[in-house]
Scaffold this active site. Structure first.
Site, short mmCIF file in Angstrom:
data_model
loop_
_atom_site.label_atom_id
_atom_site.label_comp_id
_atom_site.label_asym_id
_atom_site.label_seq_id
_atom_site.Cartn_x
_atom_site.Cartn_y
_atom_site.Cartn_z
N GLY A 12 78.13 -5.40 41.43
CA GLY A 12 77.15 -5.02 40.41
C GLY A 12 77.84 -4.68 39.10
O GLY A 12 77.44 -3.75 38.39
N VAL A 65 75.47 -10.22 47.27
CA VAL A 65 76.11 -9.32 48.25
C VAL A 65 75.35 -9.27 49.58
O VAL A 65 75.92 -8.86 50.59
CB VAL A 65 76.30 -7.87 47.71
CG1 VAL A 65 77.34 -7.82 46.62
CG2 VAL A 65 74.98 -7.25 47.29
N TYR A 156 63.70 1.78 48.44
CA TYR A 156 64.94 2.18 47.75
C TYR A 156 65.52 3.45 48.38
O TYR A 156 66.72 3.53 48.65
CB TYR A 156 64.60 2.41 46.27
CG TYR A 156 65.78 2.73 45.38
CD1 TYR A 156 66.64 1.72 44.95
CD2 TYR A 156 66.01 4.04 44.95
CE1 TYR A 156 67.71 2.01 44.11
CE2 TYR A 156 67.08 4.33 44.11
CZ TYR A 156 67.92 3.31 43.69
OH TYR A 156 68.98 3.60 42.87
#
Ligand code: NAP
Length: 248
Positions: A12, A65, A156
């Protein structure tokens, strides 16, 4: 130059926190492999690193990823070009916020696969090299949401809470081999991810957090450098909250 001779992989790394981490690790002497969804995106940070730290060695890689085969092949390529990865910063992350009643299977899977499976994929790909070298630093970027929850962020929060458990377990598995594994839990940090934060929420954070401001990517990068260095060698399995005191 406390990280001279170390090779770091930052996921990232194209922008936001990952970019600041890449720059700060390079400033401390590390060779930095920047990974984003595409090599082109990651190259933007490599360019910033070479402008900020002209002596630094850094290179861009691209992959998703969440895809184990791509991660394995990127890690092989990094280790062939730059050397064994000693520092892994698992920072890639996405949000798909909505209330539970409206959350689709896709919203759930995208976030879990990127934020949690992505961390697993990267840790597994680098761990053999670290074990052989009998030295390693794994630093996972979780969130205060993984510790306290947040309405509208079931996916999340679950992914970030999962990182906390994964971190403690990797710490237990690898501590005797000179490897530490820790997490950092940022609060609200000024990046693309928080760009749409409503103004009243911003004001609330500034009023509630004892340090009275949102965080910067550099605030997180400084904590990463601490956990990547020798000074933290007796710290493992921990989650360090970096939120200006917001969650107190
Ligand atoms: P950001 O600005 O949105 O950047 C996200 C980064 O993740 C980008 O480099 C993006 O690459 C990369 N990425 C996304 N999906 C990926 C995938 N499948 N494979 C590879 N790379 C992928 O985010 P940020 O605010 O800097 O956040 C960084 C980390 O900190 C995240 O894990 C986030 O959850 C965590 N965090 C952020 C905050 C905050 O307030 N900002 C608070 C707590 C925790 P591309 O550019 O190629 O898309």
């Amino acid at each position: 130059m406390i990280l001279e001779s170390r090779v770091a992989l930052v996921t990232g790394a194209s922008r936001g926190i990952g970019r600041a981490v890449g720059v700060e690790l390079a400033r401390m002497g590390a060779t930095v492999a920047c990974l984003a969804t595409s090599e082109k995106n990651a190259q933007a940070t490599v360019d910033v690193i070479s402008q900020t730290v002209p002596t630094a060695i850094s290179k861009a890689w691209g992959c998703d990823v969440s895809d184990p085969e791509s991660v394995d092949s990127v890690v092989k390529s990094i280790e062939a070009e730059l050397g064994t990865i000693g520092i892994l910063v698992n920072n890639a992350g996405v949000t798909r916020d909505t209330l539970l009643v409206r959350m689709s299977d896709e919203d759930w899977s995208t976030v879990i696969d990127t934020n949690l499976k992505g961390v697993f994929n990267c840790c597994r790909a680098v761990i053999r090299g670290m074990m052989k070298a009998r030295w390693g630093r794994i630093i996972n970027i979780t969130s205060i949401v993984g510790l306290h929850g947040a309405a509208g962020q079931v996916n999340y929060a679950a992914s970030k809470a999962g990182i906390v458990g994964l971190t403690m377990s990797i710490a237990k598995e690898t501590g005797s081999r000179g490897i530490t594994c820790n997490s950092i839990a940022p609060g609200f940090i000024e990046t693309d991810m928080t760009a749409d934060l409503p103004e009243d929420m911003r004001e609330h954070v500034c009023k509630t957090a004892p340090v009275a401001r949102l965080g910067t990517p550099e605030d997180i990068a400084k904590a990463v450098v601490f956990l990547a260095g020798e000074g933290s060698s007796y710290i493992t399995g921990q989650t360090l909250t970096v939120d200006g005191g917001l969650s107190l």
